[in-house]
Design a protein around this motif. Structure first.
Motif, PDB file in Angstrom:
ATOM      1  N   LYS A 433     -21.360  10.773 -52.848  1.00  0.00           N
ATOM      2  CA  LYS A 433     -21.231  11.737 -51.749  1.00  0.00           C
ATOM      3  C   LYS A 433     -21.570  11.079 -50.425  1.00  0.00           C
ATOM      4  CE  LYS A 433     -21.593  16.500 -53.306  1.00  0.00           C
ATOM      5  NZ  LYS A 433     -22.522  17.524 -53.766  1.00  0.00           N
ATOM      6  N   GLU A 434     -22.573  10.197 -50.469  1.00  0.00           N
ATOM      7  CA  GLU A 434     -22.979   9.500 -49.234  1.00  0.00           C
ATOM      8  C   GLU A 434     -22.092   8.304 -48.962  1.00  0.00           C
ATOM      9  OE1 GLU A 434     -27.032   8.508 -49.999  1.00  0.00           O
ATOM     10  OE2 GLU A 434     -27.575  10.609 -50.349  1.00  0.00           O
ATOM     11  N   LYS A 435     -21.082   8.131 -49.788  1.00  0.00           N
ATOM     12  CA  LYS A 435     -20.143   7.002 -49.700  1.00  0.00           C
ATOM     13  C   LYS A 435     -20.875   5.665 -49.811  1.00  0.00           C
ATOM     14  CE  LYS A 435     -16.268   9.286 -47.519  1.00  0.00           C
ATOM     15  NZ  LYS A 435     -15.841   9.975 -48.762  1.00  0.00           N
ATOM     16  N   ASN A 436     -21.966   5.704 -50.525  1.00  0.00           N
ATOM     17  CA  ASN A 436     -22.699   4.473 -50.817  1.00  0.00           C
ATOM     18  C   ASN A 436     -22.132   3.895 -52.114  1.00  0.00           C
ATOM     19  OD1 ASN A 436     -24.469   2.435 -51.333  1.00  0.00           O
ATOM     20  ND2 ASN A 436     -26.332   3.678 -51.145  1.00  0.00           N
ATOM     21  N   PHE A 437     -20.948   3.294 -51.994  1.00  0.00           N
ATOM     22  CA  PHE A 437     -20.235   2.853 -53.189  1.00  0.00           C
ATOM     23  C   PHE A 437     -20.896   1.666 -53.873  1.00  0.00           C
ATOM     24  CE2 PHE A 437     -16.683   4.931 -50.776  1.00  0.00           C
ATOM     25  CZ  PHE A 437     -16.679   6.069 -51.555  1.00  0.00           C
ATOM     26  N   GLU A 438     -21.619   0.899 -53.126  1.00  0.00           N
ATOM     27  CA  GLU A 438     -22.320  -0.231 -53.732  1.00  0.00           C
ATOM     28  C   GLU A 438     -23.333   0.293 -54.753  1.00  0.00           C
ATOM     29  OE1 GLU A 438     -24.957  -3.799 -52.008  1.00  0.00           O
ATOM     30  OE2 GLU A 438     -23.271  -3.199 -50.726  1.00  0.00           O
ATOM     31  N   GLU A 439     -24.057   1.335 -54.337  1.00  0.00           N
ATOM     32  CA  GLU A 439     -25.059   1.933 -55.210  1.00  0.00           C
ATOM     33  C   GLU A 439     -24.391   2.682 -56.369  1.00  0.00           C
ATOM     34  OE1 GLU A 439     -28.036   1.590 -55.679  1.00  0.00           O
ATOM     35  OE2 GLU A 439     -28.843   3.391 -56.641  1.00  0.00           O
ATOM     36  N   SER A 440     -23.313   3.390 -56.088  1.00  0.00           N
ATOM     37  CA  SER A 440     -22.666   4.156 -57.162  1.00  0.00           C
ATOM     38  C   SER A 440     -22.056   3.212 -58.196  1.00  0.00           C
ATOM     39  CB  SER A 440     -21.618   5.109 -56.593  1.00  0.00           C
ATOM     40  OG  SER A 440     -20.466   4.411 -56.178  1.00  0.00           O
ATOM     41  N   ASP A 441     -21.534   2.083 -57.752  1.00  0.00           N
ATOM     42  CA  ASP A 441     -20.966   1.119 -58.703  1.00  0.00           C
ATOM     43  C   ASP A 441     -22.062   0.450 -59.524  1.00  0.00           C
ATOM     44  OD1 ASP A 441     -18.515   1.791 -57.826  1.00  0.00           O
ATOM     45  OD2 ASP A 441     -18.102  -0.059 -56.726  1.00  0.00           O
ATOM     46  N   ARG A 442     -23.204   0.221 -58.898  1.00  0.00           N
ATOM     47  CA  ARG A 442     -24.325  -0.357 -59.618  1.00  0.00           C
ATOM     48  C   ARG A 442     -24.784   0.611 -60.711  1.00  0.00           C
ATOM     49  NH1 ARG A 442     -29.349  -0.103 -60.448  1.00  0.00           N
ATOM     50  NH2 ARG A 442     -29.693   1.709 -59.117  1.00  0.00           N
ATOM     51  N   LEU A 443     -24.862   1.891 -60.350  1.00  0.00           N
ATOM     52  CA  LEU A 443     -25.261   2.910 -61.328  1.00  0.00           C
ATOM     53  C   LEU A 443     -24.239   3.036 -62.444  1.00  0.00           C
ATOM     54  CD1 LEU A 443     -26.658   5.503 -58.806  1.00  0.00           C
ATOM     55  CD2 LEU A 443     -27.930   4.585 -60.762  1.00  0.00           C
ATOM     56  N   ARG A 444     -22.959   2.858 -62.072  1.00  0.00           N
ATOM     57  CA  ARG A 444     -21.923   2.951 -63.105  1.00  0.00           C
ATOM     58  C   ARG A 444     -22.090   1.826 -64.135  1.00  0.00           C
ATOM     59  NH1 ARG A 444     -16.033   3.550 -61.142  1.00  0.00           N
ATOM     60  NH2 ARG A 444     -16.335   1.440 -60.361  1.00  0.00           N
ATOM     61  N   ASP A 445     -22.368   0.633 -63.642  1.00  0.00           N
ATOM     62  CA  ASP A 445     -22.602  -0.486 -64.564  1.00  0.00           C
ATOM     63  C   ASP A 445     -23.766  -0.184 -65.496  1.00  0.00           C
ATOM     64  OD1 ASP A 445     -20.532  -1.890 -63.532  1.00  0.00           O
ATOM     65  OD2 ASP A 445     -21.741  -3.126 -62.169  1.00  0.00           O
ATOM     66  N   GLU A 446     -24.779   0.436 -64.916  1.00  0.00           N
ATOM     67  CA  GLU A 446     -25.952   0.781 -65.703  1.00  0.00           C
ATOM     68  C   GLU A 446     -25.582   1.788 -66.799  1.00  0.00           C
ATOM     69  OE1 GLU A 446     -30.353   2.538 -64.696  1.00  0.00           O
ATOM     70  OE2 GLU A 446     -29.332   1.397 -63.094  1.00  0.00           O
ATOM     71  N   ILE A 447     -24.725   2.727 -66.425  1.00  0.00           N
ATOM     72  CA  ILE A 447     -24.292   3.760 -67.380  1.00  0.00           C
ATOM     73  C   ILE A 447     -23.414   3.146 -68.474  1.00  0.00           C
ATOM     74  CG2 ILE A 447     -22.852   5.823 -67.627  1.00  0.00           C
ATOM     75  CD1 ILE A 447     -23.790   6.527 -64.698  1.00  0.00           C
ATOM     76  N   LEU A 448     -22.479   2.290 -68.042  1.00  0.00           N
ATOM     77  CA  LEU A 448     -21.565   1.659 -69.005  1.00  0.00           C
ATOM     78  C   LEU A 448     -22.310   0.798 -70.030  1.00  0.00           C
ATOM     79  CD1 LEU A 448     -19.235   2.881 -67.624  1.00  0.00           C
ATOM     80  CD2 LEU A 448     -18.421   0.651 -66.895  1.00  0.00           C
ATOM     81  N   ALA A 449     -23.479   0.319 -69.630  1.00  0.00           N
ATOM     82  CA  ALA A 449     -24.266  -0.518 -70.526  1.00  0.00           C
ATOM     83  C   ALA A 449     -24.732   0.253 -71.767  1.00  0.00           C
ATOM     84  CB  ALA A 449     -25.463  -1.097 -69.777  1.00  0.00           C
ATOM     85  N   PHE A 450     -24.670   1.574 -71.713  1.00  0.00           N
ATOM     86  CA  PHE A 450     -25.033   2.385 -72.880  1.00  0.00           C
ATOM     87  C   PHE A 450     -23.887   2.484 -73.884  1.00  0.00           C
ATOM     88  CE2 PHE A 450     -28.259   3.830 -69.904  1.00  0.00           C
ATOM     89  CZ  PHE A 450     -29.367   4.006 -70.721  1.00  0.00           C
ATOM     90  N   GLY A 451     -22.804   1.778 -73.608  1.00  0.00           N
ATOM     91  CA  GLY A 451     -21.668   1.830 -74.527  1.00  0.00           C
ATOM     92  C   GLY A 451     -20.832   3.076 -74.365  1.00  0.00           C
ATOM     93  N   VAL A 452     -20.776   3.579 -73.150  1.00  0.00           N
ATOM     94  CA  VAL A 452     -19.960   4.772 -72.904  1.00  0.00           C
ATOM     95  C   VAL A 452     -18.952   4.477 -71.798  1.00  0.00           C
ATOM     96  CG1 VAL A 452     -21.840   6.311 -73.565  1.00  0.00           C
ATOM     97  CG2 VAL A 452     -21.511   5.734 -71.150  1.00  0.00           C
ATOM     98  N   ASN A 453     -17.942   5.313 -71.748  1.00  0.00           N
ATOM     99  CA  ASN A 453     -16.961   5.274 -70.664  1.00  0.00           C
ATOM    100  C   ASN A 453     -17.289   6.380 -69.679  1.00  0.00           C
ATOM    101  OD1 ASN A 453     -15.105   3.263 -70.564  1.00  0.00           O
ATOM    102  ND2 ASN A 453     -13.617   4.287 -71.881  1.00  0.00           N
TER     103      ASN A 453
END
Length: 466
Positions: A433-453
């Motif tokens: 929402k804050e258009k902080n895509f660097e942070e959102s992409d970092r969080l996405r990597d963290e989420i993907l590490a759980f073996g999920v899409n």
RNA sequence: GGUGCCAUCGCCAAGUGGUAAGGCCGCAGCCUGCAAAGCUGCUAUCCCCAGUUCAAAUCUGGGUGGCACCUCCA
């Protein structure tokens, strides 16, 4: 409805003995060990058959036996110093619960050998009376294969002198080496049953013939039942012997149609204890969603041999995922009960000797077409109703897509992880929402590490277990 | 040795006389902040040889290569 008859070796139009009714008998498990993938395959194939027959309007009586008298059971009981019944009850229960997980409906009748002894005695007596069976000095009763001119007509085997000689057991009192036991007399105090023929145990083949006669056969038809099914390996000697017993003890042949399902191999090798690659269903169920296994094991033609491997299983999951994604897309909406053209075609494909591949092609075309329309702007009210109706039809006919789509995609993820994922997704949404895509992409990597899409949709962000 | 089954795109797999379904993978594109998901498009002449036919992956014969059953087995 067309069925490939594995004895006549051709696809035949299915015509029941009694209009509108079908009697089906399938050889079930011998309950001395856990069910393996082959048992699952066989149960799934005939579960699908009953669904297709019923969808065609037939009143089906489906019987599958439980073999609870067997030398292997007795051996296990002796080894483990447990009661026979304790063992057979245990494995019968686990068979039932594992099949239930696979979405296999319970047969209408599940006769047990121990409950069908009277029927076996009756059949044996008839065979003796008509000189198709004989007793030996040791008290055993054998079927006299030479007395049956049609013996080996099922498996089309040719008995040769050499082979006969080879198989003669020195101690045997059989008239002919091919003769098989109807009753084995037992002198020791292991599991025995009293019978008019003395103490002993029935032969394996007798069980099925007798149970069919008791539960399914009708007197005035040329065959005891419409369809007899089982694994491909049972054609000889089991089904050959069953057919001989029924033929010689009654006024009808055993079955009008014979269906044999192919084998499950593991990574190209036959499953067997000696190879040490038996794949128990209970182990597969720990690792994979039961419905994915159902889909996978049913995804190729029932008569072909099936080569179980994890790569293809993963592909099967991807294909089932697609059904669930569309279901998720339409979650909570009401259906429309009209029969669609898709449904007619789907039933038609499955009614052609259970052509599941064609059925899956139809399903995937339907999914693509529905998704395509839903991708365009508009409410698509009619299409949504029709699609939900189609999905329900697939659930009933094939047992695919029966779960809550959200739960399906969470298979194997524990509650704690789910909470973590929810928190991380919240944080990521905030960053987005804050258009902080660097942070959102970092969080996405963290989420993907759980073996999920992860997938962003107009109605929110969702995760799916890969 | 006997009986029988099978051989289709890189992989899985339908199709049994009328000119190759579907899925996975791959490539291109749409969508997306970027992705994911979804969608669109592209990708094989059917193990080899001979024959039958107007027409064959599909029938016949021969070959080659897999596999199953013949012992308990789903």
């Amino acid at each position: 409805m067309y069925i490939y008859d594995s004895v006549k070796k051709e696809k035949r139009e299915f015509i029941p003995l009694q209009e509108g009714k079908v009697s089906l008998y399938v050889c079930g498990p011998t309950v001395y060990d856990d069910a393996h993938l082959g048992h699952a395959k066989s149960a799934l194939v005939f579960d699908l058959l009953t669904r297709v027959l019923r969808a065609n309007g037939y009143d089906v009586t489906y019987a599958r036996n439980i073999t609870d008298i067997d030398d292997k059971i007795i051996k296990k009981a002796q080894e483990q110093k447990r009661e026979i019944k304790e063992i057979t009850d245990f494995y019968t229960d686990s068979f039932h619960s594992e099949m239930a997980l696979l979405g296999v409906n319970r047969p209408d009748i599940e006769p047990k050998a121990t409950e069908s002894l009277e029927a076996m005695f009756a059949m044996m007596q008839k065979l003796i009376d008509s000189n198709h069976a004989y007793r030996t000095e040791e008290g055993d009763v054998y079927f006299d294969t030479a007395s049956d001119s049609e013996y080996l007509s099922l498996s089309k085997r040719v008995q040769e002198e050499d082979e006969r000689q080879e198989r003669v057991e020195s101690s045997s009192l059989k008239k002919n080496p091919a003769d098989f036991a109807l009753w084995k007399s037992v002198k020791d105090d292991s599991l025995t049953f009293d019978s008019p023929f003395g103490k002993g145990r029935p032969g394996w083949h007798l069980e099925c013939s007798a149970m069919i006669e008791k539960h399914l056969a009708t007197d005035d038809a040329p065959f005891a039942i419409d369809i007899h099914g089982g694994g491909a390996d049972l054609l000889f000697p089991h089904h050959e012997n069953e057919a001989a017993q029924t033929r010689c003890s009654s006024n009808h042949a055993l079955a009008n149609y014979w269906m044999h399902n192919g084998f499950v191999n593991i990574n190209g090798e036959k499953m067997s204890k000696s190879l040490g690659n038996s794949f128990f269903l209970k182990d597969a169920l720990k690792e994979y969603d039961a419905e994915v296994l159902r889909f996978y094991l049913l995804s190729t033609h029932y008569r072909s041999n099936f080569n179980f491997n994890t790569e293809d299983l993963t592909i099967a999951k991807k294909r089932l995922d697609k059904i669930y994604r569309l279901k998720k897309r339409l979650f909570g909406l009401a259906d429309n009960s009209d029969t669609t053209e898709f449904q007619t075609k789907l039933l038609e494909a499955l009614s052609d000797d259970m052509n599941v591949s064609s059925a899956l092609a139809l399903i995937e075309e339907m999914l693509s077409s529905a998704n395509e329309t839903l991708d365009t702007a508009g409410k698509h009210k009619a299409l949504k109703k029709e699609t939900i109706s189609n999905l329900k039809y697939i659930e009933t006919l094939l047992g695919f897509g029966v779960k809550n789509p959200y739960e399906y995609f969470q298979f194997g993820v524990d509650d704690a992880t789910q909470e973590k994922l929810a928190t991380l997704i919240e944080q990521r949404d905030a960053a987005k929402k804050e258009k902080n895509f660097e942070e959102s992409d970092r969080l996405r990597d963290e989420i993907l590490a759980f073996g999920v899409n992860l997938m962003d949709t107009p109605v929110g962000t969702f995760w799916e277990k890969i």
